[in-house]
Design an enzyme around this catalytic site. Structure first.
Site, PDB file in Angstrom:
ATOM      1  CG  PHE A  33      -2.195  -0.749   1.032  1.00 43.10           C
ATOM      2  CD1 PHE A  33      -3.253  -0.154   0.370  1.00 43.10           C
ATOM      3  CD2 PHE A  33      -2.336  -2.038   1.506  1.00 43.10           C
ATOM      4  CE1 PHE A  33      -4.445  -0.835   0.187  1.00 43.10           C
ATOM      5  CE2 PHE A  33      -3.528  -2.722   1.325  1.00 43.10           C
ATOM      6  CZ  PHE A  33      -4.587  -2.127   0.662  1.00 43.10           C
ATOM      7  CG  HIS A  34       3.122   2.482  -3.462  1.00 46.85           C
ATOM      8  ND1 HIS A  34       2.920   3.421  -4.422  1.00 46.85           N
ATOM      9  CD2 HIS A  34       2.982   1.280  -4.064  1.00 46.85           C
ATOM     10  CE1 HIS A  34       2.679   2.817  -5.580  1.00 46.85           C
ATOM     11  NE2 HIS A  34       2.715   1.519  -5.383  1.00 46.85           N
ATOM     12  CG  MET A  35       0.757   8.804  -2.376  1.00 49.92           C
ATOM     13  SD  MET A  35       0.383   9.467  -0.752  1.00 49.92           S
ATOM     14  CE  MET A  35       1.301  10.972  -0.782  1.00 49.92           C
TER      15      MET A  35
END
Lengths: 564, 87
Positions: free
Chosen positions: B14-16
């Site tokens: 879950f990156h940006m």
């Protein structure tokens, strides 16, 4: 002299403009009317969001994406919800905001991966923006920087860089940041010399000081003596001159010193990149990788989706050539919906043309989409990872079937569309004589060809030393491929990294390459380099190089290309 | 309340971008949506929560939806996660 990391090449000379962190200090107070304070906070959220949206709409694509991320943080329902709870408990908006943001900053800073740690900077940026709004502070406007400014700052935030007026900012010096940070990428896009991770920059530099920053070496000189100043002015001139020299090749055909014409085209990965190819004066596209269409999706892209993407690139390029490579995927790429199994040895496994010839429905869809796009430009089809002639035949047969279908449906396409192959396996290079009879063109993919020929994964540090296109074996593969193509009279290009390597230029000219396909920023440099060679001189170098029993590396060829 | 066990499949977790897209999609549902991971619960409508959870490729999570349209929310969330957010 100060020293940091050069993150954006070029020499900046100018007057320091210190962007001090404004004091965002306040005295926390106890709130007696929480509802009014919550409203004040909500107004601040709305105002901050508006600022971010204004930056987003005026910024370039990259900056805009970052601002979009910021907006999602500003509006984060958990963040705003928790802040409002704190305010409801009697805490003022400023301290509630700070408490919650600081919590996330400390969580992100403690993360064990770089990507998450970088998010701390985004939260700090958002927090500072919201606090400024709450405290009614007017930010020092970077957009007001006078001409010839060197921006000196603790941390260059993406929102700061979105404000920069390129013509006024001669350089950037930041106390934090590295080559991979967002703002470094943006500085390179803007072509502003930048040095980051300069310890104590704000302490050592006074506003108005004359400052030099070298965005390549990372050197920062404050109040230089005359000799230093002259030295760097000369350096800057050289840098600018070299750039200007390359500019002279813009709009010119690609010809060698004795007048042979070559095609100089670009490698792209997205339809929009076609515009970059044109901007950088590429004469077309020699390799359009289509994987992006499949990787940004949750299911196989439809024929119309693909058609739109290919057509878009074709329309941007007008009558310039556009070579579209069919899907080049395998078990090493994450495309969950394709059901590719993890393989022990994906590079030798079920991938690219092998996959497409098995899952023909997917392949047919792509071929139909490319054929339909061929009505809008100068489009060719290219198959990846060919190792035997049956693959070419099967692929071409499918192309013919799709043409029949389209003809019956009365849909327009280019009847004479060219179908070529990548020569990127040792097998293909060895039977290039056979393949040349059944292909309309070749494109040599040197990255894979080197890996497959040397049986070497360049990502593996223990064997990476073997990975070189200059190995006698790889050079012989390349020479053979080009000679076989010439014998059949078909065009032969190169789309690997080697195509742009100045050491390779004389060899490729001597062997008889007809098309160079490189990244867009390499176009002008390569055109200049090609212009410096005659066939005779290139033959001399190639003859010597091919006599070598070990890796080819002629210092004088490299020196001539780089001007020393 | 409905729930489902899932594994994060995209390379960077879950990156940006995925966090914003996922949280944005979940915000459209009236029910509560949260993720249980490593013994903690994270609000799935909050990009900050999702990023702070540091879920990586291969992380095993439990997705829980509770309230109106919980089944629809669960189906939508599961599809996004299983598809690796289209990356």
């Amino acid at each position: 002299m100060l020293k940091g990391t050069g993150v954006s090449a070029g020499i900046g000379i100018g007057k320091a403009l210190l962007i001090e962190e404004h004091s965002l200090e306040y005295t926390p107070v106890t709130i007696t009317e929480p509802q009014a304070e919550i409203q004040r906070f909500r107004d601040a959220v709305a105002a901050t969001k508006k600022q971010a949206e204004a930056l987003r709409s005026s910024a370039g694509e990259k900056e805009a994406e970052i601002m979009l991320g910021h907006i999602s943080l500003i509006e984060d329902p958990f963040l705003t919800g928790e802040i409002e709870k704190l305010i409801g408990g009697g805490q003022c908006a400023e301290s509630s905001l700070e408490q919650m943001c600081d919590m996330f900053i400390s969580i992100f800073s403690a993360a064990d991966d770089d990507l998450t740690r970088q998010r701390a900077a985004d939260v700090r940026d958002v927090k500072a923006g919201m606090l400024s709004v709450l405290l009614g502070i007017d930010e020092v406007k970077i957009s007001d920087a006078p001409e010839g400014s060197i921006i000196v700052v603790k941390e260059l935030t993406p929102s700061m860089i979105a404000e920069i007026k390129k013509e006024n900012v001669a350089g950037i010096i930041a106390e934090t940041g590295s080559t991979t940070s967002h703002s470094a990428i943006l500085a390179r896009v803007l072509e502003i010399p930048a040095v980051m991770s300069v310890d104590g920059a704000l302490m050592s530099i006074m506003g108005g000081d004359t400052v030099i920053c070298d965005g390549k070496t990372g050197e920062v000189i404050v109040s230089p003596v005359e000799s230093e100043l002259n030295e760097y002015i000369a350096k800057r001139e050289r840098f600018v001159k070299e750039k200007a020299e390359l500019e002279q090749y813009r709009g010119k055909p690609t010809v060698s010193a004795d007048g042979t014409k070559y095609e100089l085209v670009c490698n792209i990965g997205k339809p929009d990149d076609a515009a970059k190819a044109v901007e950088n004066d590429g004469e077309g596209v020699g390799l359009f990788r289509t994987e992006f269409l499949f990787m940004d999706k949750t299911s196989v892209p439809t024929e119309d989706e693909q058609f739109d993407a290919y057509k878009k690139a074709a329309l941007i390029l007008k009558d310039r050539p556009l070579i579209i490579r069919t899907l080049d995927i395998g078990g090493d790429k994450e495309i969950p919906y394709l059901g590719l199994e993890k393989e022990d040895n994906p590079f030798m496994g079920f991938r690219a043309i092998r996959y497409c010839l098995k899952y023909r429905g997917l392949f047919r869809t792509q071929l139909r989409a490319i054929l339909r796009a061929s009505a809008y430009g100068n489009v060719s089809i290219m198959f990846p990872l060919i190792t035997c002639v049956e693959e070419v035949r099967a692929g071409r047969l499918l192309v013919e079937e799709m043409k029949d279908e389209l003809r019956e449906e009365g849909i327009a396409f280019d009847e004479n569309i060219k179908v070529g192959i990548m020569v990127e396996t040792a097998a293909a290079a060895v039977i290039a004589d056979v393949l040349a009879k059944e292909s309309d063109f070749f494109s040599i993919g040197t990255n894979d060809l080197t890996g497959y020929t040397m049986a070497c994964d360049r990502g593996n540090g223990n064997v990476a030393y073997l990975y070189s296109v200059m190995q006698p074996s790889v050079l012989r593969m390349i020479r053979r491929t080009i000679e076989c193509a010439a014998k059949e009279g078909i065009p032969v290009g190169m789309c690997g990294e080697a195509a742009a390597d100045p050491l390779m230029t004389p060899l490729l000219i001597s062997f008889g390459l007809t098309e160079f396909s490189v990244s867009a920023p390499s176009v002008l440099r390569l055109r200049k380099n090609i212009a410096s060679w005659t066939k005779e001189r290139a033959d001399e170098v190639a003859t010597e190089a091919m006599k070598l029993e070990t890796r080819y590396y002629f210092l004088e060829v490299r020196g001539a290309a780089e001007g020393f | 309340m409905v729930s489902k066990a899932l594994v994060i499949t995209n390379a960077q977790g879950f990156h940006m971008r995925p966090a914003s897209v996922f949280a944005g999609a979940m915000a459209k549902f009236p029910c509560k949506v949260f993720i249980k991971f490593n013994g903690n619960e994270y609000n799935a409508k909050s990009p900050l929560n999702l990023m702070a959870a540091c879920m990586k490729c291969g992380s095993e999570i439990e997705l829980v939806c509770d309230g109106d349209q919980e089944n629809e929310a669960l189906a939508a969330a599961a599809e996004m996660i299983q598809n690796g957010f289209g990356e």
